[in-house]
Scaffold this active site. Structure first.
Site, PDB file in Angstrom:
ATOM      1  N   ASP A   1      -6.495  -3.989  -0.225  1.00  8.97           N
ATOM      2  CA  ASP A   1      -6.974  -2.951  -1.142  1.00  8.97           C
ATOM      3  C   ASP A   1      -5.959  -1.836  -1.364  1.00  8.97           C
ATOM      4  OD1 ASP A   1      -7.046  -1.559   1.251  1.00  8.97           O
ATOM      5  OD2 ASP A   1      -9.238  -1.480   1.363  1.00  8.97           O
ATOM      6  N   GLY A   2      -4.821  -1.891  -0.660  1.00  6.70           N
ATOM      7  CA  GLY A   2      -3.804  -0.855  -0.844  1.00  6.70           C
ATOM      8  C   GLY A   2      -4.135   0.476  -0.216  1.00  6.70           C
TER       9      GLY A   2
ATOM     10  N   ASP B   1      11.473  -7.107   6.817  1.00  3.08           N
ATOM     11  CA  ASP B   1      11.037  -6.176   5.772  1.00  3.08           C
ATOM     12  C   ASP B   1      10.713  -4.798   6.346  1.00  3.08           C
ATOM     13  OD1 ASP B   1       8.821  -7.996   6.739  1.00  3.08           O
ATOM     14  OD2 ASP B   1       7.609  -6.431   5.832  1.00  3.08           O
ATOM     15  N   ASN B   2      10.785  -4.662   7.667  1.00  2.00           N
ATOM     16  CA  ASN B   2      10.584  -3.364   8.311  1.00  2.00           C
ATOM     17  C   ASN B   2      11.876  -2.821   8.914  1.00  2.00           C
ATOM     18  OD1 ASN B   2       7.839  -3.414   7.718  1.00  2.00           O
ATOM     19  ND2 ASN B   2       7.272  -4.305   9.685  1.00  2.00           N
TER      20      ASN B   2
ATOM     21  N   ASP C   1       8.138   2.270   8.870  1.00  4.41           N
ATOM     22  CA  ASP C   1       6.856   1.555   8.938  1.00  4.41           C
ATOM     23  C   ASP C   1       6.223   1.609  10.323  1.00  4.41           C
ATOM     24  OD1 ASP C   1       6.841   0.979   6.281  1.00  4.41           O
ATOM     25  OD2 ASP C   1       7.616  -1.037   6.483  1.00  4.41           O
TER      26      ASP C   1
ATOM     27  N   ARG D   1       0.825  -1.211   0.000  1.00  6.32           N
ATOM     28  CA  ARG D   1       0.000   0.000   0.000  1.00  6.32           C
ATOM     29  C   ARG D   1       0.855   1.254   0.000  1.00  6.32           C
ATOM     30  NH1 ARG D   1      -2.729   0.640   6.028  1.00  6.32           N
ATOM     31  NH2 ARG D   1      -0.985  -0.105   7.257  1.00  6.32           N
TER      32      ARG D   1
END
Length: 519
Positions: free
Chosen positions: A137-138, A270-271, A280, A105
């Site tokens: 849904d991003g 990934d953060n 993030d 997103r």
């Protein structure tokens, strides 16, 4: 000063690496590429809710004064020189390999170059689907966007390395979210944050390439990262030097989090930023009562992998994953492993220096280590309000010797009355502390000034954020504006109306005590 819509953007990442330029937003695996083209999906009615004037001035960005400027912030307009994309990366989530992830997103619009020559990536969070959105849904809701906008800037003013936030817009759309993943979805107002950083590269970018054995791309990305963000590293051992600096920045970041009482909540690989930035902002929190086992993330229960007191060890584990990812760049890994194993000593040195500053010591000697340890253990046993306790410690009268007087002095910080054993424990460490402070070679005033510079008086507590969000959802912004100002001077007494403990009602209220990755 340039407007967002008139600027000529750079696109160095896009122009340097292979990408999927099809524009197809269908969820899928994208082997062989480092990004996918992703145009923002327009929203109904983007409206500017907040603008970081200080950051804008630093970058030379003019406050939106044209419809196209706000349209860019809401994803409804893309400037001619922008090449929007979503980055592809992988990661370990809660200790397990998750495979390909990517910007689900977040869409990077382009790179803003300042007159000084520095380059900053402008990224929209919540601007719609990308090929990495999977079943999502991003989009982002107002609740999570307010949290990201305010905390990004709050951490900057606290002196903690972080990505920044330039703007917050409401979209005029409703977004369906299940806040705690418990089968109770509800519609919430949508919003978009424009995030800003020199780079959003993560450990996971390198993990993905290593997992796919795309070693040529791995070396290319490492070389590009070093040349842009670590240009001082040269020579045959530049990859080893680079890992060493990433390790040191990561260790330093963990110490900074502990200094101010910050809990990230979801320290997946990934953060983790390769620049050593806080990145993030999801189910984060500051600790109120000093609880090393506190995690604000419901998804992190019951294991509490990412609890307050475990963050430094998790960072080491994550660095191990990063080291494994870049191992193909080395002919042998002996030196790489050696640098990884040095993390504990590096972290310990940083931590002791930080605690020396929090406690007002002129220097941290070998014999002070036991005092620092006792402070940690005592606070963990008593669980006082961390922020208030350290503020009171700054002005602790050094003539106090009576146990009752010493413990009564800190009463403002207690969430529950001390037991007799706790009072004795606290008084004992305070007497030892007073004796040590009196040995300082610097003046008492210099010691106190050091403490004021390293112990925040204002932190952005979750209950304050929750109240501000509730007001905004009703169309009121009074508290939001107050918090937006308070975060700018966290070491002053300018906003002492917020210098209070977490209220009882916030202990179990959703969004105050516990959050989820949906937050």
């Amino acid at each position: 000063m340039k407007s967002l819509s008139s600027k000529e953007y750079k696109n160095e990442f896009v122009n340097s690496f292979p990408g999927d330029d099809s524009g197809n937003l269908s969820p899928r695996q994208t082997p062989g590429v480092l990004y996918s083209k992703a145009m923002p999906t327009p929203v109904a009615n983007p409206s500017l809710l907040a603008w970081s004037e200080e950051l804008a001035n630093e970058l030379g960005i003019q406050k939106p004064n044209h419809p196209n400027d706000v349209a860019i912030l809401g994803g409804n307009y893309v400037a001619p020189t922008m090449q929007p994309y979503a980055a592809c990366y992988a990661g370990h989530q809660f200790g397990n390999w998750a495979g390909q992830l990517g910007d689900g997103r977040a869409i990077t619009l382009g790179e803003w170059q300042t007159t000084a020559g520095t380059s900053w990536e402008l990224q929209l969070k919540g601007a719609g689907r990308t090929p990495y959105s999977r079943r999502a849904d991003g989009r982002a809701v107002l609740r999570s966007s307010v949290r990201e906008y305010l905390m990004s800037e709050a951490m900057h003013y606290l002196g903690v390395p972080t990505t920044r936030a330039l703007s917050l817009v409401t979209t005029g759309d409703q977004v369906l979210r299940d806040m705690f993943y418990n089968g109770n979805p509800a519609y919430e107002p949508g919003a978009i944050v424009m995030r800003v950083a020199p780079s959003f590269l993560r450990f996971g970018n390198f993990e993905l390439l290593a997992s796919r054995r795309e070693n040529q791309h791995l070396r290319q990305l490492a070389d590009w990262t070093i040349s842009r963000y670590y240009p001082h590293l040269q020579g045959e051992d530049k990859y080893l030097q680079w890992f060493r600096e990433v390790r040191d920045r990561t260790a330093s970041l963990m110490v900074e989090w502990l200094r101010v009482g910050f809990v990230h909540g979801v320290m997946n690989t990934d953060n983790m930023s390769v620049l050593g930035l806080t990145i993030d902002y999801g189910p984060y929190s500051f600790v109120d009562d000093y609880d090393l086992n506190f995690t604000p993330n419901t998804t992190d229960l019951p294991g509490r992998r990412y609890a307050f007191g475990k963050q430094a060890s998790v960072a080491y584990w994550n660095l191990g994953c990063f080291a494994s990812a870049i191992a193909p760049l080395f002919s042998g890994t002996e030196e790489l492993v050696k640098e990884l194993e040095a993390y504990a000593d590096i972290y310990s040195a940083y931590y002791l220096k930080m605690m020396g500053n929090k406690l007002g010591l002129d220097q941290v000697k070998a014999e002070d280590i036991s005092l620092v340890t006792k402070f940690d253990e005592t606070l963990a046993a008593l669980k006082p309000d961390m922020t208030i306790f350290y503020q009171l410690l700054i002005d602790l009268p050094l003539h106090l010797t009576d146990e009752q007087e010493l413990t009564a002095y800190f009463s403002e910080s207690y969430y529950t009355p001390l037991t007799e054993a706790q009072a004795t424990l606290l008084a004992g460490v305070l007497k030892e502390y007073i004796a040590r402070i009196q040995q300082n070679t610097c003046s008492r005033e210099e010691s106190q000034q050091r403490m004021r510079e390293h112990n925040p008086r204002f932190v952005l507590r979750n209950y304050l954020l929750s109240l501000a969000i509730e007001e905004l959802e009703k169309g009121e912004n009074t508290l939001f504006l107050q918090l937006q100002e308070a975060i700018k001077t966290p070491y002053s007494t300018d906003h002492d109306k917020f210098f209070v403990k977490r209220p009882d009602w916030a202990t179990s209220k959703a969004g105050c005590s516990m959050l989820s990755c949906s937050s």
